[in-house]
Enzyme design. Structure first.
Site, PDB file in Angstrom:
ATOM      1  N   SER A 169       0.782  -1.271  -0.171  1.00  0.00           N
ATOM      2  CA  SER A 169      -0.033  -0.032   0.111  1.00  0.00           C
ATOM      3  C   SER A 169       0.805   1.177   0.177  1.00  0.00           C
ATOM      4  O   SER A 169       0.558   2.276  -0.673  1.00  0.00           O
ATOM      5  CB  SER A 169      -0.846  -0.051   1.331  1.00  0.00           C
ATOM      6  OG  SER A 169      -1.862  -1.135   1.286  1.00  0.00           O
ATOM      7  N   ARG A 410      -3.410  -4.191 -17.871  1.00  0.00           N
ATOM      8  CA  ARG A 410      -2.031  -4.288 -17.841  1.00  0.00           C
ATOM      9  C   ARG A 410      -1.476  -5.626 -18.338  1.00  0.00           C
ATOM     10  O   ARG A 410      -0.351  -5.491 -18.972  1.00  0.00           O
ATOM     11  CB  ARG A 410      -1.584  -4.398 -16.261  1.00  0.00           C
ATOM     12  CG  ARG A 410      -1.822  -2.878 -15.708  1.00  0.00           C
ATOM     13  CD  ARG A 410      -1.801  -3.182 -14.003  1.00  0.00           C
ATOM     14  NE  ARG A 410      -1.942  -1.833 -13.351  1.00  0.00           N
ATOM     15  CZ  ARG A 410      -2.034  -1.688 -12.035  1.00  0.00           C
ATOM     16  NH1 ARG A 410      -1.576  -2.689 -11.109  1.00  0.00           N
ATOM     17  NH2 ARG A 410      -2.352  -0.340 -11.641  1.00  0.00           N
TER      18      ARG A 410
END
Length: 436
Positions: A169, A410
């Site tokens: 994160s 992606r």
């Protein structure tokens, strides 16, 4: 005064000078960290380091926090730079140690060789503790779970195996897809809904996702974002959202600074304010079950000592993935072999998944591992120029030809790049970026 007395006075003067300690001296040195130069001012007294001031650095302030506290203190204590850096902040540690070494060289000071012991003594923390809820993993998910449980009146502890909090994160861009957000309304994007968001999510995942779980995520995205903004204090940009690959609308909220540092610093401050203990360097190793098979605690280890954390209300496993464990990645997806680096944080090694499996959990969809298309080919670190494609930048190959839709998923972009000559590409934009 005769010649003898003059010589005597000179000798006495020399003796007096030699008995006076040299004055402390401060010199500056520079090393290269992960995000640029680290400059320090080091004060030496009789060949010993007495003080280190960090004059300049651009390192991640959460990830490198212990570099400029714990590591700095160890350097002063041992008078040496031949010591271990902070795990998870390798480049920052090296840059800091190189800067101190450069300052010592400039001052003509020879620092000590590698000391025998650079670790602090173990704390007197109790080896058997009891809580209502034990959360494993101090990233965004773990902090969110701990804060929410505490707000409901539970006694909570947060365990993190790395020396610093944040995990993936912290180093991510931390953009958050939300349908119907206040930012979309600011930009007159009024046709987005949780249902459309769910459709995009299922399609983008080749319909491998569980529709009910996807619905929970998409319906609760907006109230969660509002909770992050209003309760946790996360600041989002009010005049821009990203449209990531696989999404049919621009809906990704962008945190201040475009990284997860905004999330983790705010979460850390709130957890501290709420009195939630966050224990770093504490690696969970085994889930404890009672006679009925219910998970009621965690066995963990820190600095060679065993600890038990009992959990009356339950254990939250929020340890992330396993992208930094090359052997595990290859096991579940052989096509992603030794050629691939990782953009993940160093602690993302997946042992807790096996811990959960040993306790009876089922691992699913382990082979669906995402590769990120635009990274440093040497280190694997994400290149921040990757975000330029969301504002109109294009990808071209060695022949200068565009070969893929830049807003694709992606995995699609990654494969397209690998299929080009040399298996690499360039990101190209001009002054009109963001105006397209």
């Amino acid at each position: 005064m005769n010649k003898f007395s003059v010589l005597t006075a000179s000798v006495l003067s020399a003796l007096m000078l030699s008995s006076v300690s040299a004055a402390p001296v401060t010199t500056e040195g520079t090393g290269v960290g992960k995000h640029g130069d680290i400059a320090v001012a080091v004060t030496f007294d009789n060949g010993k380091i007495t003080k280190i001031d960090v004059v300049q650095n651009k390192e991640n302030k959460v990830l490198a926090q212990k570099v400029f506290t714990e590591l700095k203190d160890n350097v002063v204590r041992t008078n040496s730079v031949e010591i271990d850096g902070i795990a998870g902040a390798t480049f920052s540690s090296k840059g800091f140690l190189d800067a101190v070494k450069a300052a010592a060289d400039k001052a003509g000071v020879k620092l000590a060789a590698k000391p025998a012991d650079t670790k602090k003594a173990d704390s007197a923390m109790a080896q058997n503790q009891s809580y209502d809820v034990v959360v494993i993993g101090a990233g965004g998910a773990g902090f969110a779970a701990a804060v929410e449980a505490k707000s409901k009146g539970a006694n909570v502890v947060l365990l993190e195996k790395m020396p610093t909090v944040g995990g993936n994160s912290l180093i991510s861009g931390a953009e958050m897809n939300v349908a119907g957000s206040w930012v979309q309304k600011n930009l007159n994007i009024n046709d987005d809904t949780p249902e459309r968001f769910a459709e995009d999510t299922l399609k983008g995942g080749d319909f491998k996702g569980d529709p009910e779980i996807v619905k929970v995520m998409t319906v609760n995205a907006l109230p969660t974002a509002e909770w992050l903004k209003n309760t946790v204090g996360v600041q989002f940009e009010d005049d821009n959202v990203f449209q990531f690959g696989g999404h049919s609308r621009k809906r990704a909220l962008i945190p201040h600074g475009h990284t997860g540092t905004e999330f983790i610093t705010k979460f850390s401050a709130l957890a501290d304010k709420m009195g939630i203990p966050v224990i770093t360097n504490m690696k969970a190793e085994e889930l404890i079950k009672d006679k009925d098979g219910r998970v009621v605690g965690v066995k963990a280890v820190s600095a060679g000592k065993d600890y038990t954390f009992n959990a009356k209300g339950g254990v939250v496993l929020a340890t992330g993935g396993f992208g930094a464990n090359a052997e595990m990645v290859k096991k579940y997806n052989p096509s992603i072999d030794e050629r691939f680096k990782t953009t993940d944080a160093p602690g993302t090694t997946g042992e807790a998944l096996y811990m959960a499996e040993r306790a009876g959990g089922q691992l699913v969809n382990m082979g669906y591992i995402q590769t990120y298309p635009i990274c440093d080919p040497i280190s694997g670190v994400i290149e921040l120029i990757a975000d330029a494609r969301f504002d109109g930048a294009i990808l071209v190959n060695q022949e200068g030809k565009r070969f893929v839709e830049e807003l694709e998923r992606r995995d699609v972009i990654s494969k397209a790049i690998l299929d080009q000559p040399g298996a690499y590409a360039y990101v190209l934009w001009n002054d009109n970026i963001g105006k397209i």
